[in-house]
Write a protein that holds these residues in place. Structure first.
Motif, mmCIF file in Angstrom:
data_model
loop_
_atom_site.group_PDB
_atom_site.id
_atom_site.type_symbol
_atom_site.label_atom_id
_atom_site.label_comp_id
_atom_site.label_asym_id
_atom_site.label_seq_id
_atom_site.Cartn_x
_atom_site.Cartn_y
_atom_site.Cartn_z
ATOM 1 N N ARG A 74 -6.105 -7.848 1.959
ATOM 2 C CA ARG A 74 -5.301 -8.858 1.270
ATOM 3 C C ARG A 74 -5.814 -10.251 1.615
ATOM 4 O O ARG A 74 -6.392 -10.458 2.681
ATOM 5 N N PRO A 75 -5.568 -11.226 0.755
ATOM 6 C CA PRO A 75 -6.044 -12.591 1.026
ATOM 7 C C PRO A 75 -5.250 -13.254 2.137
ATOM 8 O O PRO A 75 -4.145 -12.800 2.492
ATOM 9 N N PRO A 76 -5.782 -14.329 2.706
ATOM 10 C CA PRO A 76 -5.038 -15.059 3.738
ATOM 11 C C PRO A 76 -3.733 -15.624 3.196
ATOM 12 O O PRO A 76 -3.637 -16.012 2.028
ATOM 13 N N LEU A 77 -2.731 -15.688 4.071
ATOM 14 C CA LEU A 77 -1.468 -16.350 3.783
ATOM 15 C C LEU A 77 -1.454 -17.670 4.544
ATOM 16 O O LEU A 77 -1.526 -17.672 5.780
ATOM 17 N N LEU A 78 -1.382 -18.770 3.842
ATOM 18 C CA LEU A 78 -1.371 -20.083 4.473
ATOM 19 C C LEU A 78 0.060 -20.530 4.713
ATOM 20 O O LEU A 78 0.884 -20.519 3.803
ATOM 21 N N GLY A 79 0.351 -20.945 5.940
ATOM 22 C CA GLY A 79 1.613 -21.603 6.198
ATOM 23 C C GLY A 79 1.558 -23.033 5.697
ATOM 24 O O GLY A 79 0.529 -23.496 5.182
ATOM 25 N N THR A 152 18.123 7.326 3.032
ATOM 26 C CA THR A 152 17.961 8.300 4.097
ATOM 27 C C THR A 152 16.568 8.911 4.008
ATOM 28 O O THR A 152 15.791 8.617 3.095
ATOM 29 N N ALA A 153 16.265 9.787 4.943
ATOM 30 C CA ALA A 153 14.957 10.449 4.943
ATOM 31 C C ALA A 153 14.730 11.221 3.646
ATOM 32 O O ALA A 153 13.586 11.337 3.176
ATOM 33 N N ASP A 154 15.797 11.748 3.063
ATOM 34 C CA ASP A 154 15.660 12.508 1.818
ATOM 35 C C ASP A 154 15.203 11.637 0.645
ATOM 36 O O ASP A 154 14.679 12.160 -0.347
ATOM 37 N N ASP A 155 15.411 10.333 0.756
ATOM 38 C CA ASP A 155 15.072 9.423 -0.337
ATOM 39 C C ASP A 155 13.623 8.928 -0.269
ATOM 40 O O ASP A 155 13.151 8.262 -1.204
ATOM 41 N N ILE A 156 12.929 9.223 0.814
ATOM 42 C CA ILE A 156 11.604 8.634 1.028
ATOM 43 C C ILE A 156 10.616 8.973 -0.085
ATOM 44 O O ILE A 156 9.909 8.077 -0.578
ATOM 45 N N PRO A 157 10.506 10.224 -0.559
ATOM 46 C CA PRO A 157 9.523 10.496 -1.619
ATOM 47 C C PRO A 157 9.749 9.670 -2.885
ATOM 48 O O PRO A 157 8.798 9.125 -3.460
ATOM 49 N N VAL A 158 11.004 9.572 -3.328
ATOM 50 C CA VAL A 158 11.299 8.793 -4.527
ATOM 51 C C VAL A 158 11.015 7.310 -4.283
ATOM 52 O O VAL A 158 10.373 6.637 -5.106
ATOM 53 N N ALA A 159 11.463 6.784 -3.153
ATOM 54 C CA ALA A 159 11.269 5.361 -2.877
ATOM 55 C C ALA A 159 9.792 5.021 -2.702
ATOM 56 O O ALA A 159 9.347 3.942 -3.108
ATOM 57 N N ALA A 160 9.010 5.922 -2.108
ATOM 58 C CA ALA A 160 7.573 5.672 -1.957
ATOM 59 C C ALA A 160 6.892 5.632 -3.323
ATOM 60 O O ALA A 160 5.987 4.815 -3.561
ATOM 61 N N ALA A 161 7.303 6.499 -4.232
ATOM 62 C CA ALA A 161 6.753 6.472 -5.590
ATOM 63 C C ALA A 161 7.143 5.175 -6.292
ATOM 64 O O ALA A 161 6.338 4.572 -7.016
ATOM 65 N N TRP A 162 8.375 4.728 -6.083
ATOM 66 C CA TRP A 162 8.800 3.459 -6.674
ATOM 67 C C TRP A 162 8.015 2.292 -6.090
ATOM 68 O O TRP A 162 7.725 1.321 -6.786
ATOM 69 N N MET A 163 7.657 2.390 -4.804
ATOM 70 C CA MET A 163 6.873 1.325 -4.181
ATOM 71 C C MET A 163 5.505 1.211 -4.857
ATOM 72 O O MET A 163 4.986 0.105 -5.025
ATOM 73 N N LYS A 164 4.942 2.324 -5.263
ATOM 74 C CA LYS A 164 3.695 2.286 -6.033
ATOM 75 C C LYS A 164 3.899 1.528 -7.339
ATOM 76 O O LYS A 164 3.063 0.719 -7.755
ATOM 77 N N GLY A 171 0.581 -6.566 -9.228
ATOM 78 C CA GLY A 171 -0.859 -6.696 -9.207
ATOM 79 C C GLY A 171 -1.523 -6.345 -7.906
ATOM 80 O O GLY A 171 -2.659 -6.748 -7.649
ATOM 81 N N GLU A 172 -0.841 -5.569 -7.055
ATOM 82 C CA GLU A 172 -1.428 -5.152 -5.792
ATOM 83 C C GLU A 172 -1.902 -3.709 -5.903
ATOM 84 O O GLU A 172 -1.722 -3.041 -6.920
ATOM 85 N N THR A 173 -2.510 -3.216 -4.806
ATOM 86 C CA THR A 173 -3.044 -1.859 -4.807
ATOM 87 C C THR A 173 -1.933 -0.851 -5.047
ATOM 88 O O THR A 173 -0.960 -0.806 -4.295
#
Length: 283
Positions: A74-79, A152-164, A171-173
């Motif tokens: 990722r590119p630098p983040l400038l403060g 909860t842990a049961d939600d991780i697969p769905v939430a990870a797919a949503w994160m994609k 515009g990120e990977t």
């Protein structure tokens, strides 16, 4: 004195911490990203290279003036920083052999960095962002059907797919595996879902760990087929309230200025604009 660079996040926070805390709102990205690296190690963002951190000050005994960080690729983040210091940082990173595809930060300093890096051309603005700060939280009324709950842990697969999906939208990977990222948020109690009356999750939002009195809401995501029904606003209100109840003095979020729907939504919830930022792409 020139810029000082390190891969040691603890040194960064020890030396530059007062600088970041002086303006924790405009330094929110540096605070939240460095806190993630502190908690989960140099590869917290599933990157193959460790993060870079840096600060600038006039002399060894002077207070730190400004700071930056980068989690490659990722590119630098400038403060917040003056334009001459942004140019000096570009020269320092080039001398260190760093390869960059862009830079992110406040408009003036980011463009100064880009001009120095490219020799005055060969860069373009990818996205213009706006930072918002929560004033008085005003949840939408009536709320959409359903309720907010912690993931909860049961939600991780769905939430990870949503994160994609979220990554693709901004515009990120989008081919990365976000399972670990989502699992951490869920384990910390910082990931919330809105579920419909049938118990099916329809939207999600998360907030960052509390650091320097502030917490930042990100990501907020609703699958394309479920948008326009009020779910994003409802889950954002829920996670914002959770951040306040956890002790946040400032609750923040970024929006894409090109998205009038999200900008209007967050303002209806009580968020107010603070400052504009820019993503610059090289070449």
């Amino acid at each position: 004195m020139t810029w000082y660079l390190t891969e040691d996040v603890e040194e960064f926070r020890r030396v530059a911490g007062d600088c970041l805390a002086r303006d924790s709102v405009l330094s929110t990205a540096l605070l939240t990203v460095s806190e993630m690296v502190r908690r989960h190690g140099p590869h917290a963002y599933e990157d193959t290279e460790p993060a870079w951190f840096g600060w600038w000050r006039e002399s060894d005994d002077a207070p730190v003036d400004c700071a930056f960080l980068q989690t490659p690729p990722r590119p630098p983040l400038l403060g917040p920083m003056r334009e001459p210091l942004a140019r000096a940082l570009a020269r320092e990173l080039r001398a260190a052999g760093v390869t960059l595809g862009g830079v992110r930060g406040g408009d003036g300093s980011t463009q100064a960095f880009a001009d120095e890096w490219t020799g005055g051309g060969g860069w373009n603005v990818g996205r213009r962002l706006r930072l918002f700060r929560l004033g008085e939280l005003t949840p939408q009324r009536p709320a959409p059907p359903g309720r907010a709950r912690q993931a909860t842990a049961d939600d991780i697969p769905v939430a990870a797919a949503w994160m994609k999906g979220f990554a693709a939208d901004v515009g990120e990977t989008s081919d990365a595996d976000y399972t670990q990222n989502i699992a951490r948020r869920a384990a910390d109690g910082r990931l919330y879902l809105w579920e419909g009356d049938d118990g099916r999750p329809v939207s999600m939002a998360a907030c960052s760990p509390l650091v320097a009195g502030q917490s930042r809401v990100s990501p907020v995501y609703t699958p394309a087929g479920l948008r326009g029904r009020g779910y994003a606003g409802a889950v954002t209100a829920a996670v914002s309230r959770a951040a306040l109840e956890a002790g946040a003095e400032q609750v923040l979020l970024f929006t894409d200025q090109a998205n009038p729907t999200s900008n209007a939504l967050y303002q209806r919830l009580g968020y107010r604009p603070v400052a504009d930022f820019v993503d610059v792409d090289f070449g």
